[in-house]
Enzyme design. Structure first.
Site, PDB file in Angstrom:
ATOM      1  N   SER A   4      -7.235   2.015  -2.263  1.00  0.00           N
ATOM      2  CA  SER A   4      -6.044   1.282  -2.743  1.00  0.00           C
ATOM      3  C   SER A   4      -6.426  -0.144  -3.068  1.00  0.00           C
ATOM      4  CB  SER A   4      -4.983   1.128  -1.319  1.00  0.00           C
ATOM      5  OG  SER A   4      -4.285  -0.153  -1.551  1.00  0.00           O
ATOM      6  N   LYS A  49     -14.872  -9.680   8.841  1.00  0.00           N
ATOM      7  CA  LYS A  49     -14.047 -10.500   8.372  1.00  0.00           C
ATOM      8  C   LYS A  49     -14.463 -11.860   7.744  1.00  0.00           C
ATOM      9  CE  LYS A  49     -10.066  -8.101   8.682  1.00  0.00           C
ATOM     10  NZ  LYS A  49      -9.408  -7.461   7.377  1.00  0.00           N
ATOM     11  N   GLU A  60       2.539   1.806  -3.491  1.00  0.00           N
ATOM     12  CA  GLU A  60       1.254   2.252  -4.451  1.00  0.00           C
ATOM     13  C   GLU A  60       0.708   3.730  -3.984  1.00  0.00           C
ATOM     14  OE1 GLU A  60      -2.608   0.108  -3.668  1.00  0.00           O
ATOM     15  OE2 GLU A  60      -3.420   1.157  -5.164  1.00  0.00           O
ATOM     16  N   GLU A  88     -13.716 -13.424  -4.812  1.00  0.00           N
ATOM     17  CA  GLU A  88     -12.483 -13.416  -5.407  1.00  0.00           C
ATOM     18  C   GLU A  88     -11.196 -13.677  -4.615  1.00  0.00           C
ATOM     19  OE1 GLU A  88     -14.688 -10.981  -4.398  1.00  0.00           O
ATOM     20  OE2 GLU A  88     -13.985  -9.193  -3.744  1.00  0.00           O
ATOM     21  N   CYS A 110      -8.106  -1.955   4.209  1.00  0.00           N
ATOM     22  CA  CYS A 110      -8.062  -3.200   4.856  1.00  0.00           C
ATOM     23  C   CYS A 110      -9.033  -3.517   5.631  1.00  0.00           C
ATOM     24  CB  CYS A 110      -6.540  -2.972   5.711  1.00  0.00           C
ATOM     25  SG  CYS A 110      -6.415  -1.213   6.482  1.00  0.00           S
ATOM     26  N   GLU A 159     -15.759 -11.174   4.543  1.00  0.00           N
ATOM     27  CA  GLU A 159     -14.512 -11.023   3.747  1.00  0.00           C
ATOM     28  C   GLU A 159     -13.931 -12.293   3.257  1.00  0.00           C
ATOM     29  OE1 GLU A 159     -10.778  -9.576   5.108  1.00  0.00           O
ATOM     30  OE2 GLU A 159     -10.566  -8.075   3.676  1.00  0.00           O
ATOM     31  N   GLU A 192       0.908  -1.320  -0.115  1.00  0.00           N
ATOM     32  CA  GLU A 192      -0.085   0.078  -0.025  1.00  0.00           C
ATOM     33  C   GLU A 192       0.889   1.241  -0.116  1.00  0.00           C
ATOM     34  OE1 GLU A 192      -3.765  -0.401   1.991  1.00  0.00           O
ATOM     35  OE2 GLU A 192      -3.236   1.312   3.216  1.00  0.00           O
TER      36      GLU A 192
HETATM   37 FE1  HC0 Z   1      -8.141  -5.192  11.839  1.00  0.00          FE
HETATM   38 FE2  HC0 Z   1      -6.548  -5.456   9.975  1.00  0.00          FE
HETATM   39  S1  HC0 Z   1      -6.271  -3.852  11.863  1.00  0.00           S
HETATM   40  S2  HC0 Z   1      -8.747  -4.841   9.855  1.00  0.00           S
HETATM   41  O1  HC0 Z   1      -8.740  -3.617  12.307  1.00  0.00           O
HETATM   42  O2  HC0 Z   1      -5.504  -3.621   8.224  1.00  0.00           O
HETATM   43  O3  HC0 Z   1     -10.172  -7.034  11.939  1.00  0.00           O
HETATM   44  O4  HC0 Z   1      -6.943  -6.230  14.655  1.00  0.00           O
HETATM   45  O5  HC0 Z   1      -6.817  -7.674  11.278  1.00  0.00           O
HETATM   46  O6  HC0 Z   1      -6.937  -7.699   7.864  1.00  0.00           O
HETATM   47  O7  HC0 Z   1      -3.875  -6.289  10.416  1.00  0.00           O
HETATM   48  C1  HC0 Z   1      -9.594  -6.481  12.095  1.00  0.00           C
HETATM   49  C2  HC0 Z   1      -7.424  -5.805  13.562  1.00  0.00           C
HETATM   50  C3  HC0 Z   1      -6.928  -6.654  11.271  1.00  0.00           C
HETATM   51  C4  HC0 Z   1      -6.586  -6.769   8.547  1.00  0.00           C
HETATM   52  C5  HC0 Z   1      -4.711  -6.112  10.317  1.00  0.00           C
HETATM   53  C6  HC0 Z   1      -6.093  -4.354   8.742  1.00  0.00           C
END
Ligand code: HC0
Ligand code: SF4
Length: 579
Positions: A329, A368, A286, A376, A309, A371, A283
């Site tokens: 990004s 998550k 980029e 994909e 993220c 996700e 990132e």
């Molecule tokens: Fe998070 Fe992450 S920081 S989103 O908040 O970027 O869930 O803790 O794992 O993937 O590293 C959440 C926390 C993570 C991701 C990381 C990011």
């Protein structure tokens, strides 16, 4: 200031305070249910719908809801008279009359605020049973289970979804016994603009909104002799896991967590922090690439770059800002970068096909779960990350497997996907991702060593932050937002033409430390601050504090990826967005 006496104790409070505010200053604990007020995060639910917090006010005929009744000068209040106790019991009995009694098998059992109050007020029977009960179908998404039979209409979820997150998915519908909080037209959450942020789950007092659990899938994978099962843990998990396992809040449990995961039987215990460092490489590169082109006058290049993220945030901008999909990004999140590297580079190191490897994530986040299921992020139907459990689910699993967590020694993560720098843990708190990116971008852009790695201006709990940072000859304008309502405000400012070069957004108030999968904070902002301090302390205590100094990341590029933004990096570590 106004003077008030509660249960014989006198104090002064500012004008505009409620009786409940005043009681708090006197350490008098008035029970509440619908009320939720986290001022530091602009979260405020004062629906005054449950009436559990009623009190007797001298000179008034009716009992007053303390959460919504302003203090007047020389007010005298009693919070524990027979009349008050009877009223609270009746309120609870009425709530229970329309509530399932399956507490033994409810996912919220032990954490349910209605259950706790029923116990506190000694409700041993349900005198109003036998009347009408409403029944709704269960709505199950990848992240959330909605069981509206258990909804008590406190409207906390509605406040979170509509006022704080500005997603507008949940609102009160129908009247009387059929009144419930639901998406429009009773649609499934998965078919709405729900971001899976899980903030509705984080504040629901009962089992009406809970995470979609995958603990059993992890147990089955660990018991399968044909699989190699590895685990990654997100930055924010270590700051809160101990709260559910008998360790004092504000204690880092990184070492105990690694030890517990090993005792659970994971073949290799790794860290999402490793992938956070990798994310910064991609990132950050980029960003520098786009910035260079932008400064050279290339009008096809879009700035600001937006971090990508946080999957709740990604789904939010896909739905709410479809005209701006070329701005974020293209870097995948650390969770998904970890999965992609595990199922290629690491599977090759082990000499096994990707199908034999099971990647489990422990995350503070409900989005998550959604996700990892996005198509994909799979290869021929085999996902890069197979199963996501939350911090809460890991705590349950540790208890289920008879592990004495508090008594465990501190252990390290395994190499090579467990090593990280101080830039990684701070990903878990608002401002942390951009701070980590600035440390690396500064040194890559200038070739100079950064004298002070702490970027204080991007830290703190303000909903929207703006900071100016000098990198070489350029002054960069940085934006940070946490909570999706704040993100919307910041993006609208970008749309209106305000200049920013880079923006970090995290969907949850406070960042991932306040994620929908963390131990329930029950409205305690101090708890969130303690979690924040754990992550900043972990950063400060690391020998290396910039992602590009991580020796295992350097090795990964040398042996496998080539360099940041290489063809292979693009294939494995970058993604695209959908309207
Ligand atoms: Fe998070 Fe992450 S920081 S989103 O908040 O970027 O869930 O803790 O794992 O993937 O590293 C959440 C926390 C993570 C991701 C990381 C990011
Ligand atoms: Fe709203 Fe987030 Fe809950 Fe979805 S998960 S309904 S977006 S609060």
């Amino acid at each position: 200031m106004l003077t008030i006496t509660i249960d014989g104790k006198t104090t002064s409070v500012p004008e505009g305070s409620t009786i409940l505010d005043a009681a708090k200053t006197l350490d008098i604990d008035i029970p509440t249910l619908c009320y939720l007020n986290l001022e530091a995060l602009s979260i405020n639910n004062k629906a005054a719908s449950c009436r559990v917090c009623v009190v007797e006010v001298e000179g008034r005929r009716n009992l007053a809801p303390s959460c919504a009744t302003p203090v007047t000068d020389n007010m005298v209040v009693k919070t524990n008279t027979l009349r008050v106790l009877n009223a609270r019991r009746t309120v609870l009995e009425l709530l229970l009359s329309d509530h399932p009694k399956d507490c033994l098998v409810c996912a919220k059992s032990g954490e349910c605020e209605l259950q706790t109050l029923a116990e506190r007020f000694g409700i041993r029977e349900s005198p109003y049973d036998g009347g009408e009960m409403s029944h709704y179908r269960k709505d199950i998404s990848a992240s959330i289970i909605r069981d509206m039979d258990k909804c008590i209409m406190c409207r906390r979820c509605e406040t979170m979804c509509n006022t704080v997150q500005t997603c507008g998915v949940l609102s009160g519908v129908n009247r009387g016994f059929t009144a419930v909080v639901a998406p429009a037209f009773e649609m499934n959450l998965a078919d709405t603009v729900c971001t899976n942020c899980g903030q509705c789950v984080a504040v629901c007092p009962t089992g009406a909104l809970v995470e979609h659990e995958y603990i059993w899938e992890v147990v089955e994978a660990l018991a399968n002799p044909d699989k190699v099962v590895i685990v990654q843990t997100a930055p924010a998990v270590r700051a809160a896991l101990g709260e559910d396992l008998g360790v004092a809040p504000g204690t880092s449990v990184t070492g105990k967590m690694a030890a517990a995961l090993r005792r659970l039987g994971f073949d290799h215990v790794f860290d999402t922090d490793f992938a956070a460092d990798l994310t910064i490489m991609e990132e950050g590169s980029e960003f520098l690439d786009r910035l260079g082109k932008h400064l050279a006058g290339d009008t096809n290049v879009k700035l600001p770059i937006l971090t990508s993220c946080c999957p709740g945030w990604v789904k939010f901008f896909e739905h709410q800002f479809p005209d701006m999909l070329d701005v974020p990004s293209t870097a995948k999140s650390p969770q998904q970068m970890f999965g992609a590297i595990a199922k290629t580079y690491y599977a090759d190191l082990l000499g096994i096909p990707r199908e034999k490897l099971v990647v489990v994530s422990v995350m503070p986040c409900l989005a998550k779960k959604y996700e990892c299921a996005r198509p994909e992020f799979s290869v021929n139907g085999n996902p890069d990350v197979d199963i996501v459990i939350t911090t809460r689910e890991l705590a349950k699993l540790v208890k289920r497997m008879n592990i004495d967590f508090a008594g465990l020694p501190d252990e390290d993560f395994d190499a090579p996907l467990g090593a990280s720098t101080g830039a990684a843990p701070i990903f878990g708190v608002t401002g942390g991702v951009i701070e980590a990116a600035l440390r690396t971008a500064y040194e890559l852009a200038t070739g100079e060593t950064l004298k002070k790695v702490d970027f204080e201006d991007v830290r703190g709990m303000d909903g929207v932050k703006k900071a100016k940072v000098k990198v070489g000859d350029n002054e960069l304008v940085i934006g940070v937002a946490h909570g999706l309502g704040n993100a919307r405000e910041l993006l609208n400012r970008v749309r209106a033409g305000e200049t920013f070069h880079a923006i970090e957004v995290m969907a949850c108030p406070g960042g991932c430390i306040g994620g929908g999968g963390q131990p329930y904070h029950h409205g305690d902002v101090e708890l969130l601050k303690k979690r924040t301090q754990v992550l900043y302390a972990e950063d400060a205590g690391k020998p290396l504090r910039k992602s590009h100094e991580n020796p295992y990341i350097i090795e990964l590029y040398e042996k496998f990826l080539g360099k940041p933004l290489s063809e292979r990096s693009h294939q494995l570590l970058h993604t695209h967005y959908f309207k």
